[in-house]
Design a protein around this motif. Structure first.
Motif: not given
Length: 252
Positions: A71-79, A81-87, A196-202
């Motif tokens: 859960v902590r890992d997924v929320l870190r990845l979400c964070g 993605a939020e930074r990469t996408s400018g929110g 390359r990875g589906l977490a990022d693509a999604d």
């Protein structure tokens, strides 16, 4: 070897090829393990299950520090993605924690790696139309959101590659502009991200849908190590410059 599993409210297909005879028992066990993993992800992350850790976290019954490390890992990845996408990507929906814009892709990506680690030479895991491959070549169809049953494009996948599509065609308008809480003003019919990875693509496909057509095209063109294809509301299509190297129509 092909295994089909229903989990997380969708259907997953796990297609494994190029398996040495000596590795077959281990790969078969890995298929069972990957299927169990997808159910475990649903148990932990589903916002529709009252007993999931995400639901308990929302209600304040569980602290993040006491959640599974995943859960902590997924929320870190979400964070990230939020930074990469400018929110424009957000792990919140209607003010509550909701990582569903990333977690299915993350789960599929890990399931595919489980199979590769067990000895499979070529793997394709498809979760509700979002795909992670290793080896290949594989051909991944991009559904036409305006013409059910037809394809808008086909991706030629070799090696480690992910293809994720977001849009309102199947589930209606479920992606909102995080700044207004309303649907995007110039909504795309669908947008597909290849990387390359589906977490990022999604996550990036979700963010692009939230942005709307004009902003999404500019952002995706600048996004490193990613390519995109989109169908607009009037049926026209566009693609970023990097998409040509994956377009099966051009890979002949």
């Amino acid at each position: 070897m092909l295994h089909v599993e229903e989990a997380m409210g969708t259907v997953f297909s796990l297609d494994v090829r190029e398996v040495p005879d000596a590795d077959r028992p281990r790969v078969r066990a890995a298929l069972d393990g990957a299927a169990a993993w997808l159910h475990r992800v649903d148990e932990v992350f589903s916002p529709w299950r009252a007993d999931s850790q995400i639901s308990r976290l929302r209600r304040g019954e569980l602290e993040l520090s006491r959640c599974d490390a995943d859960v902590r890992d997924v929320l870190r990845l979400c964070g990230e993605a939020e930074r990469t996408s400018g929110g424009w990507f957000s792990a919140r929906y209607a003010g509550e924690v909701d990582p569903t814009g990333l977690v299915k892709g993350w789960a599929v990506e890990r399931a595919a790696r489980m199979l590769v680690s067990a000895g499979a030479g070529s793997v394709c895991v498809n979760g509700g139309g979002d795909v992670q491959t290793h080896g290949g070549p594989w051909r991944v169809g991009i559904a036409d959101p305006l013409r059910p049953g037809e394809l808008a494009a086909v991706v030629e996948a070799r090696g480690e590659l992910a293809v994720a599509t977001s849009g309102p065609a199947e589930r209606g308008c479920h992606i909102l502009d995080p700044y207004t809480g309303a649907p995007p003003a110039d909504q795309l019919a669908s947008v597909t991200v290849v990387c390359r990875g589906l977490a990022d693509a999604d996550a990036w496909a979700t963010a692009a849908c939230a942005m709307g057509a004009g902003r999404a095209r500019r952002w995706l063109q600048r996004l490193p190590d990613a390519a995109a294809f989109a169908v607009t509301a009037d049926g026209t299509t566009w693609r970023t410059s990097g998409f040509a190297r994956y377009d099966a129509a051009m890979c002949v």
